[in-house]
Design an enzyme around this catalytic site. Structure first.
Site, PDB file in Angstrom:
ATOM      1  N   LYS A  61       0.807  -1.221   0.000  1.00 41.61           N
ATOM      2  CA  LYS A  61       0.000   0.000   0.000  1.00 41.61           C
ATOM      3  C   LYS A  61       0.839   1.271   0.000  1.00 41.61           C
ATOM      4  O   LYS A  61       0.382   2.312  -0.483  1.00 41.61           O
ATOM      5  CB  LYS A  61      -0.945  -0.010   1.211  1.00 41.61           C
ATOM      6  CG  LYS A  61      -2.014  -1.096   1.136  1.00 41.61           C
ATOM      7  CD  LYS A  61      -2.902  -1.079   2.371  1.00 41.61           C
ATOM      8  CE  LYS A  61      -3.956  -2.164   2.298  1.00 41.61           C
ATOM      9  NZ  LYS A  61      -4.824  -2.174   3.511  1.00 41.61           N
TER      10      LYS A  61
ATOM     11  N   LYS B 128      -8.224 -12.031  -4.761  1.00 38.93           N
ATOM     12  CA  LYS B 128      -9.308 -12.176  -3.796  1.00 38.93           C
ATOM     13  C   LYS B 128     -10.439 -11.193  -4.079  1.00 38.93           C
ATOM     14  O   LYS B 128     -10.198 -10.051  -4.474  1.00 38.93           O
ATOM     15  CB  LYS B 128      -8.750 -11.933  -2.390  1.00 38.93           C
ATOM     16  CG  LYS B 128      -9.670 -12.288  -1.257  1.00 38.93           C
ATOM     17  CD  LYS B 128      -8.947 -12.096   0.066  1.00 38.93           C
ATOM     18  CE  LYS B 128      -9.848 -12.394   1.249  1.00 38.93           C
ATOM     19  NZ  LYS B 128      -9.149 -12.175   2.532  1.00 38.93           N
TER      20      LYS B 128
ATOM     21  N   LYS C 126     -14.260  -5.313  -2.356  1.00 36.20           N
ATOM     22  CA  LYS C 126     -14.950  -4.103  -2.793  1.00 36.20           C
ATOM     23  C   LYS C 126     -13.974  -3.034  -3.255  1.00 36.20           C
ATOM     24  O   LYS C 126     -14.308  -2.184  -4.065  1.00 36.20           O
ATOM     25  CB  LYS C 126     -15.804  -3.538  -1.661  1.00 36.20           C
ATOM     26  CG  LYS C 126     -17.132  -4.240  -1.467  1.00 36.20           C
ATOM     27  CD  LYS C 126     -18.007  -3.489  -0.484  1.00 36.20           C
ATOM     28  CE  LYS C 126     -18.426  -2.140  -1.055  1.00 36.20           C
ATOM     29  NZ  LYS C 126     -19.373  -1.433  -0.156  1.00 36.20           N
TER      30      LYS C 126
END
Length: 333
Positions: free
Chosen positions: A111, A198, A201
């Site tokens: 990230k 995976k 959302k």
């Protein structure tokens, strides 16, 4: 009874990956263990989110969890920020954790862009770097024996175990060293359009993600468009046939069957997709109906969360007080 704890980000509406990979096992654990379930809204602050949107998503996540079968009389369901002890223990653990072990966290590297994008990592929030310690505090506050986690969270649980062992080694036996558990079926539901990753959302794949509140026609449409392969044989082979295998995993999760055995029933991808869509719609029908009832009375949901926070705090306060005393902090009068 063993004590179990798990948490979930307040993303709003859950998808079937959340439901089959975690929430179903949470519901089962209510009657087998002393269960604590936390909506980790503090973790959501590591990215930009409008305050009103965070409140909305937190309430919606709670509503969906209750609709899925979590019962406040059988488990403790609460919102992380409503139990002040979470941030209290986090600081104590941050004074035990090391920079090196936090820097090695895979999700932080992904990230933050550390290594591949140095300029990006310079602007990363400190909370993104330290949130695995907050996650450890979430677990250790309740002296959880077992923590249901997905495969992608195993590294974070290992950090919690290491911090628990280190804390106990330095200051005495204060916290329980937790163990991980991963559901055997449906533990890793993949994206219908990208079966190599995976379901999520946040992956910006609306046709690849099935929400637990999606109506039957929407579920059917998404399953019909699911990626398979150029072959025609229906068999469970996650390596060479990830798309087909993901559909079989979904069917197994919805019917509590075995994906390899279920594959033998189908001679075409079309018939497999039809049955997957029907099984998903039917298995989610009680949840959709219960959600509609709960959404009509949000104050009842808020009251359940308040009661859960009070119960969680009564347990967490004992652990935090012991940890503070063990580290030499002066007790309040």
């Amino acid at each position: 009874m063993a004590r179990v704890l798990s948490g979930i980000q307040p993303s709003g509406e859950l998808h079937v990956g959340n439901y089959f990979g975690a929430v179903q096992s949470w519901v089962a654990d209510q009657d087998l263990n002393e269960a604590f379930y936390c909506i980790v809204d503090l973790h959501a602050l590591t990215v930009d989110i409008a305050p009103a949107e965070l409140r909305k998503r937190t309430l919606e996540t709670a509503t969906t969890l209750l609709a899925a079968g979590l019962d406040p009389d059988r488990c403790t369901l609460f919102v992380q920020s409503q139990v002040a002890e979470h941030t209290g223990l986090t600081w104590l653990l941050e004074c035990v954790a090391t920079f090196g072990e936090l820097r090695r966290m895979t999700q932080f590297k992904d990230k933050s862009g550390e290594g591949s994008h140095p300029s990006k990592s310079e602007a990363v929030r400190v909370g993104l770097f330290t949130y695995p310690v907050l996650m450890a505090a979430d677990i250790l506050l309740y002296n959880a024996d077992r923590v249901p986690v997905g495969d992608d969270q195993r590294q974070h649980l290992e950090l919690a175990r290491n911090l628990a062992l280190r804390f106990n080694g330095r200051f005495g036996q204060v916290v329980t060293v937790p163990e991980a558990s991963v559901p055997a079926v449906g533990a890793r539901v993949m994206d219908l359009q990208h079966p190599d990753r995976k379901m999520s959302k946040t992956a910006m794949s609306p046709t690849g993600t099935i929400g637990v509140l999606d109506p039957p026609n929407t579920i059917a449409s998404k399953v019909r468009k699911a990626v398979t392969d150029t072959e025609t044989e229906v068999r469970y082979d996650p390596i060479s046939k990830p798309g087909v295998s993901n559909l079989l995993e979904l069917l197994a999760a919805a019917t509590r069957g075995d994906p390899a055995e279920l594959a033998k029933r189908f001679s075409s991808y079309g018939s497999l997709k039809t049955e997957v869509a029907e099984a998903l719609s039917e298995s989610l029908r009680p949840l959709r109906e219960r959600h509609a009832q709960l959404s009509a009375d949000p104050q009842a949901v808020l009251a359940s969360l308040a009661a859960g926070a009070a119960k969680a705090s009564s347990v967490a306060k004992v652990t935090l007080t012991r940890a503070q005393a063990a580290m030499g902090l002066l007790a309040a009068w």
